[in-house]
Scaffold this motif. Structure first.
Motif, short mmCIF file in Angstrom:
data_model
loop_
_atom_site.label_atom_id
_atom_site.label_comp_id
_atom_site.label_asym_id
_atom_site.label_seq_id
_atom_site.Cartn_x
_atom_site.Cartn_y
_atom_site.Cartn_z
N ILE A 242 0.84 -1.21 0.00
CA ILE A 242 0.00 0.00 0.00
C ILE A 242 0.87 1.25 0.00
O ILE A 242 0.62 2.21 -0.74
CB ILE A 242 -0.95 0.00 1.21
CG1 ILE A 242 -2.05 -1.05 0.99
CG2 ILE A 242 -1.59 1.38 1.42
CD1 ILE A 242 -3.06 -1.14 2.09
N CYS A 243 1.95 1.23 0.81
CA CYS A 243 2.85 2.39 0.86
C CYS A 243 3.43 2.68 -0.53
O CYS A 243 3.49 3.83 -0.97
CB CYS A 243 4.00 2.15 1.85
SG CYS A 243 3.46 2.15 3.55
N VAL A 244 3.88 1.62 -1.21
CA VAL A 244 4.45 1.80 -2.55
C VAL A 244 3.39 2.35 -3.49
O VAL A 244 3.64 3.27 -4.27
CB VAL A 244 5.01 0.46 -3.09
CG1 VAL A 244 5.49 0.62 -4.52
CG2 VAL A 244 6.14 -0.03 -2.20
N VAL B 46 0.73 4.10 -2.74
CA VAL B 46 0.47 5.50 -2.40
C VAL B 46 1.53 6.38 -3.03
O VAL B 46 1.23 7.42 -3.64
CB VAL B 46 0.44 5.69 -0.87
CG1 VAL B 46 0.52 7.17 -0.50
CG2 VAL B 46 -0.82 5.06 -0.27
N ALA B 47 2.80 5.95 -2.91
CA ALA B 47 3.90 6.75 -3.45
C ALA B 47 3.77 6.91 -4.96
O ALA B 47 3.85 8.01 -5.49
CB ALA B 47 5.23 6.11 -3.09
N VAL B 48 3.52 5.78 -5.66
CA VAL B 48 3.43 5.83 -7.12
C VAL B 48 2.24 6.68 -7.54
O VAL B 48 2.35 7.55 -8.42
CB VAL B 48 3.32 4.41 -7.71
CG1 VAL B 48 3.03 4.47 -9.21
CG2 VAL B 48 4.62 3.64 -7.47
N ALA C 251 0.74 9.05 -5.83
CA ALA C 251 0.98 10.46 -5.51
C ALA C 251 1.88 11.10 -6.55
O ALA C 251 1.62 12.22 -7.02
CB ALA C 251 1.61 10.59 -4.12
N GLY C 252 2.94 10.38 -6.95
CA GLY C 252 3.85 10.91 -7.94
C GLY C 252 3.17 11.12 -9.28
O GLY C 252 3.35 12.15 -9.94
N TRP C 253 2.35 10.14 -9.66
CA TRP C 253 1.66 10.21 -10.95
C TRP C 253 0.67 11.37 -10.98
O TRP C 253 0.61 12.14 -11.93
CB TRP C 253 0.95 8.88 -11.21
CG TRP C 253 0.30 8.81 -12.55
CD1 TRP C 253 0.93 8.70 -13.75
CD2 TRP C 253 -1.09 8.86 -12.82
NE1 TRP C 253 0.01 8.67 -14.76
CE2 TRP C 253 -1.24 8.77 -14.23
CE3 TRP C 253 -2.23 8.97 -12.03
CZ2 TRP C 253 -2.49 8.79 -14.83
CZ3 TRP C 253 -3.47 8.98 -12.64
CH2 TRP C 253 -3.58 8.89 -14.03
N THR D 81 0.68 14.04 -9.10
CA THR D 81 1.42 15.30 -9.10
C THR D 81 1.82 15.70 -10.52
O THR D 81 1.65 16.83 -10.95
CB THR D 81 2.72 15.15 -8.27
OG1 THR D 81 2.38 14.60 -7.02
CG2 THR D 81 3.40 16.48 -8.09
N GLU D 82 2.36 14.70 -11.24
CA GLU D 82 2.84 14.98 -12.58
C GLU D 82 1.70 15.40 -13.49
O GLU D 82 1.83 16.32 -14.29
CB GLU D 82 3.56 13.74 -13.11
CG GLU D 82 4.66 14.04 -14.08
CD GLU D 82 4.15 14.24 -15.48
OE1 GLU D 82 4.76 15.02 -16.22
OE2 GLU D 82 3.12 13.60 -15.85
N PHE E 214 0.50 19.03 -12.54
CA PHE E 214 1.39 20.14 -12.85
C PHE E 214 2.01 20.06 -14.24
O PHE E 214 2.85 20.85 -14.59
CB PHE E 214 2.49 20.22 -11.79
CG PHE E 214 1.97 20.58 -10.44
CD1 PHE E 214 1.62 21.90 -10.15
CD2 PHE E 214 1.81 19.62 -9.46
CE1 PHE E 214 1.12 22.23 -8.91
CE2 PHE E 214 1.30 19.95 -8.22
CZ PHE E 214 0.96 21.27 -7.94
N ARG E 215 1.58 19.08 -15.03
CA ARG E 215 2.20 18.86 -16.33
C ARG E 215 2.24 20.12 -17.19
O ARG E 215 3.27 20.51 -17.71
CB ARG E 215 1.42 17.77 -17.08
CG ARG E 215 1.95 17.55 -18.47
CD ARG E 215 1.08 16.56 -19.20
NE ARG E 215 1.18 15.24 -18.61
CZ ARG E 215 0.50 14.19 -19.07
NH1 ARG E 215 -0.34 14.34 -20.08
NH2 ARG E 215 0.62 13.02 -18.51
#
Lengths: 307, 236
Positions: free
Chosen positions: B216-218, B220-222, B224-226, B228-229, B232-233
């Protein structure tokens, strides 16, 4: 207001964490580094247990690398083949690192080892970067352009030579795997992405063109820190999801600020500034190691049935 | 038993903002205890819960004593933790933590001592104790119990943010009363700090389903990163 971190088992001010997350995020937007080497010491300073800080940092760096490498991928600045080999080495290295971490926790010397790693690598990389950018600046003052010499070293005699069309390279596949291995190991122990080691290694050791270096490095870091997150959570139980969330929010805000600021400085000034920051962090950790603390310290050990 | 110390002590505990507690003030409705048969303690059931937005945890203790002129002392003891005391020694110029072998191996994760009046609480010259006080594991507050002339007393014990979940014990003593040296325990109460809601879910999940939690942590990280991108793209 305060917020409770379930794994660190402490209440903290969420705005302080978001603020520092944003500060480090701004720096990573500005300098193109992950910023893990700054964030982990800040978290130690805020009282987060080092093992939780290092593991949770991995989650944040993973997220930051996903968004970073997506952007680079769309611009075509990503050598996926090279990245895959780096990842292969990186996964093995980070798994070894996580288990070394676990072993050091049982020995009780994890903090000392983390600090020594920081001093050695920050000192080395910061020093080299500082000298290099100083030389580059002086060369420019003298009106010469930097020449990039391709040396022919022992690494070009290694077997399994492979073509990397995107990087326009024909080198042994062992090299990126070895670089990945080293970076993965450091990443797990130090709670960093490892970009500050990988980027110089890719430029000077592998000879990759600068344009694809950052994107490929970020691509590798996704998998290395993803693996760190998973393994630290699985075997060490030290990933704090609430802390990670706060760091993520801060990092997103900061990275946007950093990207906007980056247009206002030139690359050379930025590099010298980054080198100075790296050296300052190194000096701080070193002085903590050399100057004695309070006469008696103690640490709570992890006990079965705790919590 | 010391005569004249007939006590009626009621202790009530209130947790911080998240609060707590079912208090049974049984003692108040009972008829006065005759004689000096030690403390008469009200039954108390309480717990302090730690939620995601819990404030600073403050434990409040109320009570009354028949002898307000005799100072009292309160001890709060948290759950046990295994510890390692170390001392810096220099090896090759850098300091290395060396274990102090004869130091205790298990101590309460939190200990607080409060008093009314000027009962000395600190053991002078104890280096281990000093280290614990400096780190906030031991809280020493002389004169922190407010004693009314009527015998009612009130105290607040600020628990540090690092106060771990588990069972806590509160004991109230009268010390040196009527020139006797032995300290007399007047009352003992307990409460527990528990996690609740999302916090409990996360820490239980991390412990019992570590692999799943890690995934789940991984994720969430992926994610969140996606996100974000994507967001703000177009602004870059």
């Amino acid at each position: 207001m305060s917020m409770y971190l379930p794994i660190a088992e402490m209440a903290t001010n969420p705005f302080v964490i978001v603020f520092f997350g944003a500060l480090v995020g701004a720096m990573s937007g500005l300098f193109g580094v992950g910023g893990g080497f700054l964030m982990a010491p800040i978290l130690f300073f805020l009282g987060i247990p080092p093992s939780v800080a290092v593991s949770t940092e991995a989650t944040q760096i993973c997220a930051a690398s996903v968004s970073g490498s997506l952007a680079h991928f769309r611009r075509g600045n990503l050598d996926v083949k090279m990245g895959a080999l780096l990842v292969a080495g990186g996964l093995v290295g980070s798994t070894l690192g996580v288990f070394t971490f676990k072993w050091l926790i049982t020995l009780g010397s994890i903090d000392l080892v983390i600090q020594l790693f920081y001093v050695v690598f920050l000192g080395g990389v910061g020093g080299l970067m500082f000298l290099e950018s100083l030389q580059a600046m002086m060369r420019r003052r003298a009106g010469k352009t930097a020449t990039h010499k391709r040396r022919h070293g022992f690494m070009h005699g290694l077997p399994f030579r492979t073509k990397f069309p995107r990087s326009k390279l024909y080198i042994s596949a062992i090299l990126p795997v070895a670089v990945g291995l080293g970076v993965g190991f450091l990443s797990a122990i130090m709670g960093v992405g490892g970009g500050f080691i990988m980027v110089p290694a890719m430029i000077y050791l592998l000879g990759m063109p600068t344009m694809v270096v950052v994107g490929t490095s970020l691509f590798t870091i996704i998998f290395v820190t993803g693996n760190n997150t998973l393994q630290h959570a699985w075997f060490n139980g030290t990933v704090d999801l609430v802390l990670a969330g706060l760091l993520l929010v801060g990092g997103v805000i900061g990275a946007q600020i950093g990207v906007r600021l980056s247009g206002r400085f030139n690359a050379e000034q930025l590099r010298i500034l980054l080198a100075l920051i790296v050296l300052a962090v190194c000096f701080k950790i070193l002085s903590d190691l050399l100057v004695g603390g309070p006469p008696i310290q103690f640490s709570f050990r992890e006990v079965a049935g705790h919590g | 038993m010391v005569k004249g110390l007939a006590q009626r002590i009621t202790v009530r505990l209130i947790g911080g903002m998240v609060l707590v507690l079912a208090v049974v003030l049984a003692g108040l409705t009972l008829s006065p205890v005759s004689g000096a048969q030690g403390p008469d303690v009200a039954a108390v059931e309480s717990k302090v819960s730690v939620g995601l937005f819990s404030g600073k945890t403050v434990v409040r203790v109320f009570g009354s004593t028949a002898t307000p002129d005799v100072p009292i002392r309160l001890e709060l003891t948290g759950p046990d933790r295994e510890v390692k005391f170390t001392r810096d020694v220099r090896r090759f110029g850098i300091k290395v933590a060396q274990t102090i072998e004869d130091a205790p191996q298990v101590i309460p994760a939190i200990r607080a001592e409060l008093s009314s009046g000027d009962i000395p609480l600190r053991r002078e010259g104890d280096a281990l104790e000093d280290a614990l006080i400096r780190e906030g594991v031991v809280i020493i507050r002389p004169n922190a119990i407010k004693m009314e002339p009527s015998g009612l007393f009130f105290a607040e014990i600020p628990l540090p943010p690092s106060a771990p979940v588990g069972d806590y014990k509160i004991e109230i003593f009268q010390e040196g009363a009527l020139r006797t040296v032995a300290k007399i325990k007047l009352a003992e109460e307990s409460f527990s700090i528990q996690q609740q809601g999302f916090v409990a879910l996360v820490s239980r999940g991390a412990k019992d389903y570590a692999l799943f939690y890690g995934l789940i942590c991984v994720l969430v990280a992926v994610a969140a990163g996606w996100i974000t991108e994507r967001v703000f793209r177009n602004r870059r």
